[in-house]
Motif scaffolding. Structure first.
Motif, PDB file in Angstrom:
ATOM      1  N   LYS A  55       0.830  -1.204   0.000  1.00 13.93           N
ATOM      2  CA  LYS A  55       0.000   0.000   0.000  1.00 13.93           C
ATOM      3  C   LYS A  55       0.867   1.257   0.000  1.00 13.93           C
ATOM      4  CE  LYS A  55      -3.741  -2.545   0.670  1.00 13.93           C
ATOM      5  NZ  LYS A  55      -4.768  -2.737  -0.360  1.00 13.93           N
ATOM      6  N   LYS A  56       0.383   2.276  -0.685  1.00  8.11           N
ATOM      7  CA  LYS A  56       1.044   3.571  -0.648  1.00  8.11           C
ATOM      8  C   LYS A  56       0.495   4.387   0.506  1.00  8.11           C
ATOM      9  CE  LYS A  56       2.162   3.895  -5.567  1.00  8.11           C
ATOM     10  NZ  LYS A  56       2.036   4.703  -6.809  1.00  8.11           N
ATOM     11  N   ARG A  57       1.406   4.965   1.276  1.00  7.30           N
ATOM     12  CA  ARG A  57       0.998   5.796   2.407  1.00  7.30           C
ATOM     13  C   ARG A  57       1.316   7.248   2.101  1.00  7.30           C
ATOM     14  NH1 ARG A  57       4.609   2.801   5.077  1.00  7.30           N
ATOM     15  NH2 ARG A  57       5.511   4.733   5.874  1.00  7.30           N
ATOM     16  N   GLU A  58       0.537   8.142   2.677  1.00  4.41           N
ATOM     17  CA  GLU A  58       0.719   9.573   2.423  1.00  4.41           C
ATOM     18  C   GLU A  58       1.513  10.208   3.555  1.00  4.41           C
ATOM     19  OE1 GLU A  58      -3.073  11.285   1.743  1.00  4.41           O
ATOM     20  OE2 GLU A  58      -3.468  10.118  -0.066  1.00  4.41           O
ATOM     21  N   ASP A  59       2.640   9.607   3.903  1.00  4.77           N
ATOM     22  CA  ASP A  59       3.528  10.196   4.902  1.00  4.77           C
ATOM     23  C   ASP A  59       4.947   9.757   4.587  1.00  4.77           C
ATOM     24  OD1 ASP A  59       4.294   7.723   6.476  1.00  4.77           O
ATOM     25  OD2 ASP A  59       2.126   7.651   6.728  1.00  4.77           O
ATOM     26  N   ASP A  60       5.912  10.362   5.265  1.00  4.71           N
ATOM     27  CA  ASP A  60       7.320  10.097   4.983  1.00  4.71           C
ATOM     28  C   ASP A  60       7.950   9.157   6.002  1.00  4.71           C
ATOM     29  OD1 ASP A  60       7.295  11.783   2.764  1.00  4.71           O
ATOM     30  OD2 ASP A  60       7.646  13.552   4.014  1.00  4.71           O
ATOM     31  N   ARG A  61       7.163   8.588   6.867  1.00  2.43           N
ATOM     32  CA  ARG A  61       7.720   7.672   7.864  1.00  2.43           C
ATOM     33  C   ARG A  61       8.248   6.408   7.201  1.00  2.43           C
ATOM     34  NH1 ARG A  61       3.083   6.046  11.533  1.00  2.43           N
ATOM     35  NH2 ARG A  61       2.007   6.252   9.526  1.00  2.43           N
ATOM     36  N   VAL A  62       9.251   5.815   7.831  1.00  2.00           N
ATOM     37  CA  VAL A  62       9.711   4.484   7.465  1.00  2.00           C
ATOM     38  C   VAL A  62       9.217   3.528   8.545  1.00  2.00           C
ATOM     39  CG1 VAL A  62      11.692   2.972   7.124  1.00  2.00           C
ATOM     40  CG2 VAL A  62      11.750   5.327   6.264  1.00  2.00           C
ATOM     41  N   ILE A  63       8.443   2.530   8.140  1.00  2.00           N
ATOM     42  CA  ILE A  63       7.879   1.587   9.109  1.00  2.00           C
ATOM     43  C   ILE A  63       8.647   0.275   9.034  1.00  2.00           C
ATOM     44  CG2 ILE A  63       5.842   0.253   9.755  1.00  2.00           C
ATOM     45  CD1 ILE A  63       4.133   2.566   8.895  1.00  2.00           C
ATOM     46  N   PRO A 101      15.229   9.291   8.183  1.00  2.00           N
ATOM     47  CA  PRO A 101      13.844   9.778   8.214  1.00  2.00           C
ATOM     48  C   PRO A 101      13.157   9.406   9.532  1.00  2.00           C
ATOM     49  CG  PRO A 101      14.296   8.505   6.219  1.00  2.00           C
ATOM     50  CD  PRO A 101      15.441   8.276   7.144  1.00  2.00           C
ATOM     51  N   THR A 102      12.004  10.013   9.740  1.00  2.00           N
ATOM     52  CA  THR A 102      11.167   9.616  10.875  1.00  2.00           C
ATOM     53  C   THR A 102      10.776   8.147  10.713  1.00  2.00           C
ATOM     54  OG1 THR A 102      10.271  11.848  11.041  1.00  2.00           O
ATOM     55  CG2 THR A 102       9.021  10.088  12.117  1.00  2.00           C
ATOM     56  N   TRP A 103      10.852   7.384  11.792  1.00  2.00           N
ATOM     57  CA  TRP A 103      10.594   5.949  11.673  1.00  2.00           C
ATOM     58  C   TRP A 103       9.713   5.445  12.818  1.00  2.00           C
ATOM     59  CZ3 TRP A 103      12.259   3.019  15.787  1.00  2.00           C
ATOM     60  CH2 TRP A 103      13.253   3.577  16.605  1.00  2.00           C
ATOM     61  N   GLU A 104       9.162   4.291  12.567  1.00  2.00           N
ATOM     62  CA  GLU A 104       8.303   3.630  13.559  1.00  2.00           C
ATOM     63  C   GLU A 104       8.488   2.126  13.391  1.00  2.00           C
ATOM     64  OE1 GLU A 104       3.540   2.705  13.851  1.00  2.00           O
ATOM     65  OE2 GLU A 104       4.142   4.782  13.407  1.00  2.00           O
ATOM     66  N   ALA A 105       8.440   1.388  14.489  1.00  2.00           N
ATOM     67  CA  ALA A 105       8.517  -0.076  14.436  1.00  2.00           C
ATOM     68  C   ALA A 105       7.183  -0.656  14.895  1.00  2.00           C
ATOM     69  CB  ALA A 105       9.644  -0.590  15.323  1.00  2.00           C
ATOM     70  N   ARG A 106       6.734  -1.698  14.195  1.00  2.00           N
ATOM     71  CA  ARG A 106       5.476  -2.356  14.539  1.00  2.00           C
ATOM     72  C   ARG A 106       5.733  -3.850  14.729  1.00  2.00           C
ATOM     73  NH1 ARG A 106       1.253   0.510  10.195  1.00  2.00           N
ATOM     74  NH2 ARG A 106       1.577   2.655  10.950  1.00  2.00           N
ATOM     75  N   PHE A 107       5.375  -4.352  15.904  1.00  2.00           N
ATOM     76  CA  PHE A 107       5.528  -5.774  16.205  1.00  2.00           C
ATOM     77  C   PHE A 107       4.161  -6.440  16.128  1.00  2.00           C
ATOM     78  CE2 PHE A 107       9.533  -5.476  19.131  1.00  2.00           C
ATOM     79  CZ  PHE A 107      10.243  -4.917  18.078  1.00  2.00           C
ATOM     80  N   SER A 128       9.901   4.190  23.300  1.00  2.00           N
ATOM     81  CA  SER A 128       8.501   3.757  23.386  1.00  2.00           C
ATOM     82  C   SER A 128       7.622   4.457  22.372  1.00  2.00           C
ATOM     83  CB  SER A 128       7.962   4.013  24.803  1.00  2.00           C
ATOM     84  OG  SER A 128       8.622   3.191  25.743  1.00  2.00           O
ATOM     85  N   SER A 129       7.916   5.728  22.104  1.00  2.00           N
ATOM     86  CA  SER A 129       7.091   6.481  21.149  1.00  2.00           C
ATOM     87  C   SER A 129       7.284   5.999  19.722  1.00  2.00           C
ATOM     88  CB  SER A 129       7.427   7.973  21.238  1.00  2.00           C
ATOM     89  OG  SER A 129       8.782   8.204  20.901  1.00  2.00           O
ATOM     90  N   HIS A 130       8.340   5.229  19.489  1.00  2.00           N
ATOM     91  CA  HIS A 130       8.614   4.700  18.154  1.00  2.00           C
ATOM     92  C   HIS A 130       8.068   3.283  17.954  1.00  2.00           C
ATOM     93  CE1 HIS A 130      11.395   7.839  16.716  1.00  2.00           C
ATOM     94  NE2 HIS A 130      11.864   7.881  17.947  1.00  2.00           N
ATOM     95  N   LEU A 131       7.572   2.659  19.019  1.00  2.00           N
ATOM     96  CA  LEU A 131       7.243   1.238  18.961  1.00  2.00           C
ATOM     97  C   LEU A 131       5.748   1.004  19.199  1.00  2.00           C
ATOM     98  CD1 LEU A 131       8.113  -1.736  18.777  1.00  2.00           C
ATOM     99  CD2 LEU A 131       8.622  -1.648  21.235  1.00  2.00           C
TER     100      LEU A 131
END
Length: 363
Positions: A181-189, A219-225, A245-248
């Motif tokens: 899926k294409k997302r409309e943000d610059d985060r790296v997940i 870039p701004t990043w986030e991790a999803r478990f 914690s704010s990234h996870l």
């Protein structure tokens, strides 16, 4: 020479898993392929309330044998399985988990040489002493889903004939997965999929994320478990300790196919016990660059710098470096995705099923 087209055979698949994990999907793919083949018929024996049983009920041609979900050696299950061999003329019993291997061994001893017994083993831990290991001596063939597992089986049982052991990697059905899926943000997940248990290496990844947070050029990043399990509290506490914690996001257990399309990178930091990783193959199908630990079973799948990046087991700093490099290098990401696309063609559900059919015929 024996011609595969001349053989007709009835296969009894046995799995006692009560959840729909990677091993159960492999049993489903195999049962479906056997049901659609011209040379085999198939009975699937599984707990009646198990998701595997319910999925198989949707496929025409699979005969279902509902088992009790009580004690694994329930006398009713033994009676049903023995009858499936003696009355329904099953020529092969094929077990797919440690508990079903025990039950299959009992049926083999009761029915004798008139039925062939195959065990598939999916984890690379050494076999235990006593019945846990000796039951494998009753098998006519043992399949490891990686060469590492096959080698471990032979090392664990010195009296086991080498010719009985072979390797058939698990497969994946790419049609079950969505496009990215294409997302409309610059985060790296950064995504990770797996039960929150020690062997999956979540702690290694959290430590790597702590290192990643020190970089100022990414870039701004986030991790999803995706997954649940006993390490939930430890993972949460470690993330707080490292200030990430704010990234996870701990998403709990859910269908990974719903999250994969939104990931940009996939981490597979397993520390031990890995078989033929389904998550790596899911990453390839999902068009994701994959980063994995260098466990022998993982290296049987991933070609470093071609279909993924590998790092020394437990080395969270090297993992962080790989994640940073992927965030900053679009050409590297594209190359790994292309390599994954090619590599996953070697590990389809039909290639896996065809290899088992050839093994049945050899017996």
């Amino acid at each position: 020479m024996l011609n595969i087209q001349d053989i007709f055979m009835h296969i009894l698949l046995l799995d006692l898993g009560k959840e729909m994990r990677g091993g159960q999907w492999q049993v489903f793919y195999l049962a479906r392929a056997l049901a659609r083949s011209q040379n085999f018929t198939v009975t699937l024996a599984a707990p009646a309330k198990a998701p595997l049983f319910q999925h198989a009920a949707t496929v025409e041609g699979i005969t279902l044998l509902p088992l009790s979900s009580g004690a694994d050696w329930d006398i009713r299950n033994i009676y049903k399985l023995r009858r499936a061999v003696t009355r329904d003329y099953a020529q092969v019993i094929h077990t797919h988990c440690a508990k079903s291997a025990s039950l299959g061994g009992i049926i083999k001893k009761m029915c004798g040489t008139g039925v062939r017994l195959i065990h598939t083993r999916r984890v690379s831990y050494p076999l235990k002493k006593g019945w846990s290991g000796n039951k494998y001596l009753l098998a006519d063939a043992i399949v490891g889903v990686s060469q590492e597992i096959s080698d471990t089986v032979l090392e664990s049982i010195s009296t086991l004939e080498k010719y009985k052991v072979s390797t058939i990697h698990s497969g994946i059905d790419a049609s079950r997965y969505q496009e990215k899926k294409k997302r409309e943000d610059d985060r790296v997940i950064i995504g990770m999929i797996g039960a929150l248990t020690e062997q999956k290496g979540h702690v290694v990844l959290v430590k790597a994320l702590g290192e990643l947070a020190k970089y100022k050029d990414i870039p701004t990043w986030e991790a999803r478990f995706v997954g649940d399990g006993p390490l939930f509290g430890e993972i949460k506490d470690l993330a707080e300790e490292l200030g990430i914690s704010s990234h996870l996001a701990l998403l709990g257990r859910q269908d990974a196919r719903d999250q994969l399309p939104y990931f940009d990178l996939l981490a597979v930091p397993s520390v031990n016990g890995e078989g033929s990783s389904g998550v790596i193959k899911e990453g390839w199908v999902g068009q994701l660059p994959v980063v994995t630990s260098d466990l022998p079973s993982n290296l049987e799948l991933v070609e470093n710098n071609k279909s993924g990046l590998t790092f020394p087991n437990h080395d969270h700093k090297r993992l962080a470096q790989h994640l940073r490099n992927l965030m900053l290098d679009s050409k590297l990401r594209a190359r790994l995705v292309e390599g994954g696309n090619k590599r996953v063609q070697e590990f389809t559900d039909m290639k896996m099923a065809t290899a088992y059919m050839e093994l049945y015929n050899q017996l």
